[in-house]
Design an enzyme around this catalytic site. Structure first.
Site, short mmCIF file in Angstrom:
data_model
loop_
_atom_site.label_atom_id
_atom_site.label_comp_id
_atom_site.label_asym_id
_atom_site.label_seq_id
_atom_site.Cartn_x
_atom_site.Cartn_y
_atom_site.Cartn_z
N ASN A 112 0.78 -1.62 -0.07
CA ASN A 112 -0.36 -0.19 0.11
C ASN A 112 1.00 0.73 0.05
OD1 ASN A 112 -2.56 -1.67 -0.15
ND2 ASN A 112 -2.71 -1.95 2.01
N HIS A 143 3.47 2.69 1.94
CA HIS A 143 4.08 3.14 2.93
C HIS A 143 4.19 1.74 4.30
CE1 HIS A 143 -1.13 2.68 4.71
NE2 HIS A 143 0.57 0.94 4.77
N CYS A 146 3.23 6.54 7.64
CA CYS A 146 4.88 6.69 7.72
C CYS A 146 5.58 6.35 6.65
CB CYS A 146 6.02 6.17 8.62
SG CYS A 146 7.00 6.40 8.09
#
Length: 382
Positions: A285, A287, A322
């Site tokens: 995805n 991240h 993040c």
């Protein structure tokens, strides 16, 4: 996996520390601590790879859904697909992907603890447990026939460029498995409010059937392009509704549902800076995978705690994504220490140590995840 299912019959046997394959393809061998110990264990697995081809439509709990698992059979309908302790033959992907039980509301998968999944004390780490939970959840979606193009997303979600993101996880560990142990994981889902989904897990020792870990989590939907949270579309709700099971792995009175306090430079006792995500920490995805945060959180825990105490409870509150370009800081502060009761059962004892944690961006101090942990002094092992 598909080529094996369509090319012929292979009969791999999982037994006394080695693997046999009398037909064609190689299968993984399990490293065992002691072959003699394995001989004494009562439960074993034997499987057959079947060349049968499934139909394209199946009914789940009274609703029709499409089945599509790379041409392999949507697992476990009928006695011929059953795995039990007597070693009944089952399709090869039944061992690899797991199976449905309890009228297909619960998905069950078996794993062996590998040498690279243990820590210095030769037991599985918290990161290992979380990775196994995540793997079981993804395979649950795939085996249900709901999987779209996304990482755990359904077909209707993929059409709308939506993905699942976790907002909270709570895990309780009664006992950590050791290298070579076999564990059995059950997972199921239920609604969490109007726009969320709850996923629960229990982990058992495969041979004794003792429940050694319980976990619960809350998930919401995010638009993959805008990175904004979204309501659950009615089409997606109808996809997952047949799989909802009104059951909890962690009882309400034992669940850590309280808000986690925010740490600051003034309240943190220890700060570890300069933590840098790597390319290998990213998931499909785009991240950082949520399991990776655990290792960074523990970077600021005192070394004597990591060596002399077991992490028996962990609660994670995810705040934001993040990316690989972000540098991070890990903050830790001790909270209340409790008097240990006279009991050999972790879940019946108060923790010896409690900590509050924060993982944040180094540049702007933006929060990524808050956490709370409980620790018990390591018990003597005979």
């Amino acid at each position: 996996m598909t080529s094996m299912a369509t090319s012929g019959n292979a009969r791999p046997y999982f037994g006394e520390g080695f693997c046999k394959n009398v037909a064609m393809a190689k299968v993984g061998c399990f490293p065992l601590r002691n072959i003699n110990v394995m001989k004494q264990r009562k439960r074993s697995l034997s499987v057959i790879a079947s060349a049968s081809t499934p139909g394209s439509i199946d009914t789940i709990n009274g609703r029709k859904i499409n089945i599509g698992i790379n041409g392999a059979e949507a697992p476990f309908m009928g006695n011929k697909n059953t795995i039990n302790e007597s070693g009944v033959d089952a399709p090869f992907h039944a061992v690899l992907l797991g199976r449905f039980v309890e009228d297909r509301f619960v998905y069950r998968q078996t794993f062996i603890i590998r040498s690279y999944e243990i820590g210095p004390d030769k037991t599985a780490t918290m990161e290992t447990l979380m990775n196994l939970l995540q793997e079981t959840a993804l395979n649950h979606v795939t085996s249900s026939g709901l999987a779209g193009n996304g990482f755990g997303a359904t077909r209707e979600m993929s059409l709308r460029k939506l993905i699942w993101v976790v907002t909270r996880v709570h895990i309780q560990v009664q006992r950590y498995s050791r290298w070579g142990d076999v564990v059995e994981i059950d997972t199921w889902v239920d609604a969490a409010g109007k726009n969320g989904m709850r996923r629960d897990w229990i982990i058992r020792d495969y041979h004794t059937q003792e429940i050694i870990t319980r976990a619960t989590s809350t998930w919401v939907i995010m638009n993959q392009e805008t990175r904004r949270l979204s309501k659950i579309p009615e089409q997606v709700r109808q996809e997952v509704l047949p799989f909802y099971l009104n059951r909890v792995a962690v009882e309400a009175e034992k669940n850590d549902s309280e808000k986690i306090d925010k740490l600051t430079d003034a309240t943190a006792e220890r700060i570890r800076s300069g933590l840098a995500p790597r390319w290998s920490d990213m998931d499909a995805n785009q991240h950082v995978n949520n399991v990776k945060y655990i290792g960074w959180i523990l970077e600021s825990v005192p070394m004597n705690v990591l060596g002399n105490y077991d992490l028996t409870s962990m609660t994670l509150e995810y705040r934001r994504e993040c990316r690989q370009s972000n540098l991070l800081e890990s903050l830790t502060s001790s909270t209340a220490a409790s008097v240990t009761e006279d009991s050999n059962n972790y879940m019946n004892r108060r923790p010896d140590l409690e900590y509050t944690h924060l993982l944040r961006m180094l540049a702007d101090k933006a929060e990524i995840v808050r956490a709370r942990t409980e620790w018990h002094s390591k018990q003597r092992r005979v």
